[in-house]
Design a protein around this motif. Structure first.
Motif, PDB file in Angstrom:
ATOM      1  N   LYS A 152       0.838  -1.195   0.000  1.00 28.05           N
ATOM      2  CA  LYS A 152       0.000   0.000   0.000  1.00 28.05           C
ATOM      3  C   LYS A 152       0.874   1.246   0.000  1.00 28.05           C
ATOM      4  CE  LYS A 152      -4.382  -1.356   2.153  1.00 28.05           C
ATOM      5  NZ  LYS A 152      -5.337  -1.027   3.236  1.00 28.05           N
ATOM      6  N   ASP A 153       0.349   2.312  -0.559  1.00 33.05           N
ATOM      7  CA  ASP A 153       1.096   3.564  -0.497  1.00 33.05           C
ATOM      8  C   ASP A 153       1.080   4.066   0.949  1.00 33.05           C
ATOM      9  OD1 ASP A 153      -0.953   5.916  -0.118  1.00 33.05           O
ATOM     10  OD2 ASP A 153      -1.875   4.585  -1.595  1.00 33.05           O
ATOM     11  N   PRO A 154       2.075   4.867   1.339  1.00 29.87           N
ATOM     12  CA  PRO A 154       2.203   5.264   2.740  1.00 29.87           C
ATOM     13  C   PRO A 154       0.966   5.938   3.318  1.00 29.87           C
ATOM     14  CG  PRO A 154       4.194   5.797   1.530  1.00 29.87           C
ATOM     15  CD  PRO A 154       3.196   5.350   0.511  1.00 29.87           C
ATOM     16  N   THR A 155       0.283   6.747   2.538  1.00 31.03           N
ATOM     17  CA  THR A 155      -0.906   7.445   3.053  1.00 31.03           C
ATOM     18  C   THR A 155      -1.994   6.461   3.444  1.00 31.03           C
ATOM     19  OG1 THR A 155      -0.412   9.376   1.678  1.00 31.03           O
ATOM     20  CG2 THR A 155      -2.658   9.167   2.535  1.00 31.03           C
ATOM     21  N   ALA A 156      -2.262   5.513   2.567  1.00 27.56           N
ATOM     22  CA  ALA A 156      -3.292   4.509   2.852  1.00 27.56           C
ATOM     23  C   ALA A 156      -2.873   3.624   4.013  1.00 27.56           C
ATOM     24  CB  ALA A 156      -3.562   3.671   1.610  1.00 27.56           C
ATOM     25  N   ALA A 157      -1.594   3.258   4.078  1.00 25.94           N
ATOM     26  CA  ALA A 157      -1.111   2.400   5.154  1.00 25.94           C
ATOM     27  C   ALA A 157      -1.253   3.077   6.509  1.00 25.94           C
ATOM     28  CB  ALA A 157       0.344   2.017   4.904  1.00 25.94           C
ATOM     29  N   LEU A 158      -0.909   4.371   6.580  1.00 24.92           N
ATOM     30  CA  LEU A 158      -1.008   5.085   7.845  1.00 24.92           C
ATOM     31  C   LEU A 158      -2.459   5.311   8.250  1.00 24.92           C
ATOM     32  CD1 LEU A 158       1.855   7.703   7.390  1.00 24.92           C
ATOM     33  CD2 LEU A 158       1.860   5.675   8.854  1.00 24.92           C
ATOM     34  N   ALA A 159      -3.342   5.479   7.261  1.00 27.63           N
ATOM     35  CA  ALA A 159      -4.760   5.721   7.561  1.00 27.63           C
ATOM     36  C   ALA A 159      -5.421   4.527   8.236  1.00 27.63           C
ATOM     37  CB  ALA A 159      -5.505   6.085   6.278  1.00 27.63           C
ATOM     38  N   SER A 160      -4.986   3.320   7.884  1.00 21.51           N
ATOM     39  CA  SER A 160      -5.611   2.120   8.445  1.00 21.51           C
ATOM     40  C   SER A 160      -4.780   1.481   9.560  1.00 21.51           C
ATOM     41  CB  SER A 160      -5.841   1.084   7.341  1.00 21.51           C
ATOM     42  OG  SER A 160      -4.611   0.672   6.761  1.00 21.51           O
ATOM     43  N   MET A 161      -3.664   2.094   9.898  1.00 21.43           N
ATOM     44  CA  MET A 161      -2.738   1.515  10.873  1.00 21.43           C
ATOM     45  C   MET A 161      -3.415   1.294  12.218  1.00 21.43           C
ATOM     46  SD  MET A 161       1.120   2.839  11.691  1.00 21.43           S
ATOM     47  CE  MET A 161       0.566   4.355  12.470  1.00 21.43           C
ATOM     48  N   GLY A 162      -3.223   0.108  12.768  1.00 22.94           N
ATOM     49  CA  GLY A 162      -3.775  -0.221  14.075  1.00 22.94           C
ATOM     50  C   GLY A 162      -5.104  -0.928  14.039  1.00 22.94           C
ATOM     51  N   GLN A 163      -5.747  -1.004  12.881  1.00 18.89           N
ATOM     52  CA  GLN A 163      -7.012  -1.747  12.789  1.00 18.89           C
ATOM     53  C   GLN A 163      -6.742  -3.233  12.980  1.00 18.89           C
ATOM     54  OE1 GLN A 163      -8.928  -0.774   9.083  1.00 18.89           O
ATOM     55  NE2 GLN A 163      -9.028   1.414   9.538  1.00 18.89           N
ATOM     56  N   MET A 164      -7.671  -3.923  13.660  1.00 16.99           N
ATOM     57  CA  MET A 164      -7.476  -5.339  13.982  1.00 16.99           C
ATOM     58  C   MET A 164      -8.743  -6.134  13.682  1.00 16.99           C
ATOM     59  SD  MET A 164      -5.572  -4.978  17.677  1.00 16.99           S
ATOM     60  CE  MET A 164      -4.319  -3.720  17.952  1.00 16.99           C
ATOM     61  N   ARG A 165      -8.530  -7.404  13.374  1.00 17.92           N
ATOM     62  CA  ARG A 165      -9.641  -8.327  13.147  1.00 17.92           C
ATOM     63  C   ARG A 165      -9.320  -9.659  13.811  1.00 17.92           C
ATOM     64  NH1 ARG A 165     -10.524  -8.977   6.960  1.00 17.92           N
ATOM     65  NH2 ARG A 165     -12.257 -10.265   7.691  1.00 17.92           N
ATOM     66  N   LEU A 166     -10.358 -10.263  14.355  1.00 24.64           N
ATOM     67  CA  LEU A 166     -10.248 -11.593  14.961  1.00 24.64           C
ATOM     68  C   LEU A 166     -11.139 -12.550  14.193  1.00 24.64           C
ATOM     69  CD1 LEU A 166      -9.552 -13.665  17.239  1.00 24.64           C
ATOM     70  CD2 LEU A 166     -11.504 -12.704  18.512  1.00 24.64           C
ATOM     71  N   LYS A 167     -10.585 -13.699  13.848  1.00 31.44           N
ATOM     72  CA  LYS A 167     -11.363 -14.729  13.168  1.00 31.44           C
ATOM     73  C   LYS A 167     -11.182 -16.048  13.890  1.00 31.44           C
ATOM     74  CE  LYS A 167     -11.908 -17.116   8.727  1.00 31.44           C
ATOM     75  NZ  LYS A 167     -11.439 -17.195   7.311  1.00 31.44           N
ATOM     76  N   HIS A 168     -12.288 -16.757  14.129  1.00 30.06           N
ATOM     77  CA  HIS A 168     -12.228 -18.109  14.658  1.00 30.06           C
ATOM     78  C   HIS A 168     -12.589 -19.091  13.541  1.00 30.06           C
ATOM     79  CE1 HIS A 168     -12.219 -16.388  18.782  1.00 30.06           C
ATOM     80  NE2 HIS A 168     -11.557 -17.509  19.053  1.00 30.06           N
ATOM     81  N   PHE A 169     -11.941 -20.237  13.556  1.00 36.52           N
ATOM     82  CA  PHE A 169     -12.177 -21.240  12.527  1.00 36.52           C
ATOM     83  C   PHE A 169     -13.087 -22.352  13.029  1.00 36.52           C
ATOM     84  CE2 PHE A 169      -8.281 -19.077  11.484  1.00 36.52           C
ATOM     85  CZ  PHE A 169      -8.392 -18.856  10.121  1.00 36.52           C
ATOM     86  N   ASP A 170     -13.831 -22.073  14.100  1.00 37.76           N
ATOM     87  CA  ASP A 170     -14.843 -22.992  14.592  1.00 37.76           C
ATOM     88  C   ASP A 170     -16.164 -22.243  14.645  1.00 37.76           C
ATOM     89  OD1 ASP A 170     -14.549 -21.477  17.166  1.00 37.76           O
ATOM     90  OD2 ASP A 170     -12.693 -22.615  17.260  1.00 37.76           O
ATOM     91  N   GLU A 171     -17.261 -22.963  14.651  1.00 39.92           N
ATOM     92  CA  GLU A 171     -18.567 -22.324  14.479  1.00 39.92           C
ATOM     93  C   GLU A 171     -19.263 -21.987  15.788  1.00 39.92           C
ATOM     94  OE1 GLU A 171     -20.861 -24.883  12.011  1.00 39.92           O
ATOM     95  OE2 GLU A 171     -19.603 -24.626  10.246  1.00 39.92           O
ATOM     96  N   SER A 172     -18.997 -22.727  16.851  1.00 40.49           N
ATOM     97  CA  SER A 172     -19.734 -22.537  18.095  1.00 40.49           C
ATOM     98  C   SER A 172     -19.227 -21.320  18.854  1.00 40.49           C
ATOM     99  CB  SER A 172     -19.608 -23.783  18.979  1.00 40.49           C
ATOM    100  OG  SER A 172     -20.202 -23.558  20.242  1.00 40.49           O
ATOM    101  N   ASP A 173     -20.143 -20.598  19.495  1.00 44.44           N
ATOM    102  CA  ASP A 173     -19.778 -19.448  20.322  1.00 44.44           C
ATOM    103  C   ASP A 173     -19.592 -19.839  21.784  1.00 44.44           C
ATOM    104  OD1 ASP A 173     -19.864 -17.711  18.189  1.00 44.44           O
ATOM    105  OD2 ASP A 173     -21.981 -17.250  18.471  1.00 44.44           O
ATOM    106  N   ASN A 174     -19.984 -21.057  22.153  1.00 38.51           N
ATOM    107  CA  ASN A 174     -19.900 -21.494  23.548  1.00 38.51           C
ATOM    108  C   ASN A 174     -18.943 -22.676  23.624  1.00 38.51           C
ATOM    109  OD1 ASN A 174     -20.295 -21.972  26.246  1.00 38.51           O
ATOM    110  ND2 ASN A 174     -22.307 -22.923  26.000  1.00 38.51           N
ATOM    111  N   MET A 175     -17.658 -22.361  23.785  1.00 39.97           N
ATOM    112  CA  MET A 175     -16.647 -23.413  23.759  1.00 39.97           C
ATOM    113  C   MET A 175     -15.737 -23.339  24.974  1.00 39.97           C
ATOM    114  SD  MET A 175     -15.593 -23.708  19.735  1.00 39.97           S
ATOM    115  CE  MET A 175     -14.692 -25.228  20.074  1.00 39.97           C
ATOM    116  N   SER A 176     -16.276 -22.896  26.100  1.00 36.03           N
ATOM    117  CA  SER A 176     -15.477 -22.794  27.316  1.00 36.03           C
ATOM    118  C   SER A 176     -14.866 -24.154  27.657  1.00 36.03           C
ATOM    119  CB  SER A 176     -16.347 -22.310  28.477  1.00 36.03           C
ATOM    120  OG  SER A 176     -15.582 -22.199  29.662  1.00 36.03           O
ATOM    121  N   GLY A 177     -13.555 -24.135  27.896  1.00 39.42           N
ATOM    122  CA  GLY A 177     -12.844 -25.360  28.233  1.00 39.42           C
ATOM    123  C   GLY A 177     -12.354 -26.149  27.040  1.00 39.42           C
ATOM    124  N   GLN A 178     -12.696 -25.714  25.831  1.00 39.93           N
ATOM    125  CA  GLN A 178     -12.301 -26.437  24.633  1.00 39.93           C
ATOM    126  C   GLN A 178     -11.201 -25.686  23.884  1.00 39.93           C
ATOM    127  OE1 GLN A 178     -15.484 -28.195  22.240  1.00 39.93           O
ATOM    128  NE2 GLN A 178     -16.971 -27.505  23.757  1.00 39.93           N
TER     129      GLN A 178
END
Length: 270
Positions: A152-178
């Motif tokens: 990316k050009d520096p302007t675009a890179a700095l504009a989005s810097m620090g954005q984060m995303r989390l992805k899980h590769f399992d489907e259930s939302d209730n997996m305590s202990g797993q």
């Protein structure tokens, strides 16, 4: 089918099979660089043992992109607590790619990061346990990763810097202990200091994430001290045991003094 054509086809298939085998069998090779580096990473008198029985390191024999080479550390002996691991790229200008610390919920360790490789190099992992220091790794054919232009050009890179995303590769939302398989993506140019601006042809100053912490609720999952070898827009994939907390918190600090912190709900799939 004619015998000659059949023979040629068999030969081509055999060559393809050998190439695949070679891609899977790329152990560390002997070379002078590690002998020069060893004292920087291993205290004098320390016995470094073969880590093959404790963990594996997976990296491609020939990288598709030298600027984003996947390195996977996977523990094979779950009876040992693996707290510390250093990812070292022998031939990089700054060999230490990542100094990792793993919490209780990361055991046994299954962790992936993406790195830059400047030239054909051993990529080794030094792991510290109560039983001592262990090493394993791979030899990777890649070149130019540390000086590869940013996507990316520096302007675009700095504009989005620090954005984060989390992805899980399992489907259930209730997996305590797993055990759960997750991936965290962080927007950051991670400039190495060896790249040139594509317009001015001047070197872009080094600017990269130098420390990272990931918490599950109040409990540390893993931390990282990084250098120029971690790829642009870092991606970390890891397996952890769910403690029931609804969020993961990521704190990242870079060499310009910026602190990025984000609370990422586990239930959000992105």
């Amino acid at each position: 089918m004619k015998p000659l054509v059949l023979a040629m086809l068999v030969a081509m298939l055999a060559q393809a099979a050998l190439a695949q085998d070679g891609a899977r069998d790329n152990p560390l090779i002997d070379g002078p660089t590690w002998q020069e580096l060893r004292d920087d990473f291993v205290p004098s008198g320390t016995d470094v043992r073969d880590g093959a029985a404790l963990f594996t390191v997976d990296a491609p024999y020939r990288a598709n992109d030298a600027a984003t080479v996947p390195v996977v550390i996977r523990q094979v002996d779950p009876t040992v607590t693996l707290r510390k691991a250093q990812v070292i790229i022998d031939e990089n200008p700054a060999p230490m790619a990542a100094d990792l610390t793993f919490g209780d919920r990361m055991q046994p360790v299954d962790f992936e990061l993406r790195v830059r490789i400047d030239q054909y190099s051993n990529v080794r992992v030094l792991a510290t346990t109560e039983a001592g220091t262990f090493m394993s790794g791979r030899f990777v054919k890649a070149s130019g990763g540390c000086s590869a232009p940013a996507t990316k050009d520096p302007t675009a890179a700095l504009a989005s810097m620090g954005q984060m995303r989390l992805k899980h590769f399992d489907e259930s939302d209730n997996m305590s202990g797993q055990r759960r398989d997750a991936q965290i993506m962080i927007r950051h140019p991670n400039y190495s200091g060896l790249q040139r601006d594509q317009i001015t042809q001047l070197f872009v100053s080094a600017h990269f994430i130098d420390s990272l912490e990931v918490y599950q609720g109040e409990e540390l999952l893993f931390s990282l001290e990084g250098g120029i070898s971690v790829s642009e827009n870092p991606v970390f994939r890891f397996v952890y045991t769910d403690n029931g907390a609804p969020t993961l918190t990521v704190r990242a600090h870079d060499t310009e003094g910026n602190l990025f912190e984000q609370v990422l709900p586990k239930s959000v799939q992105s």
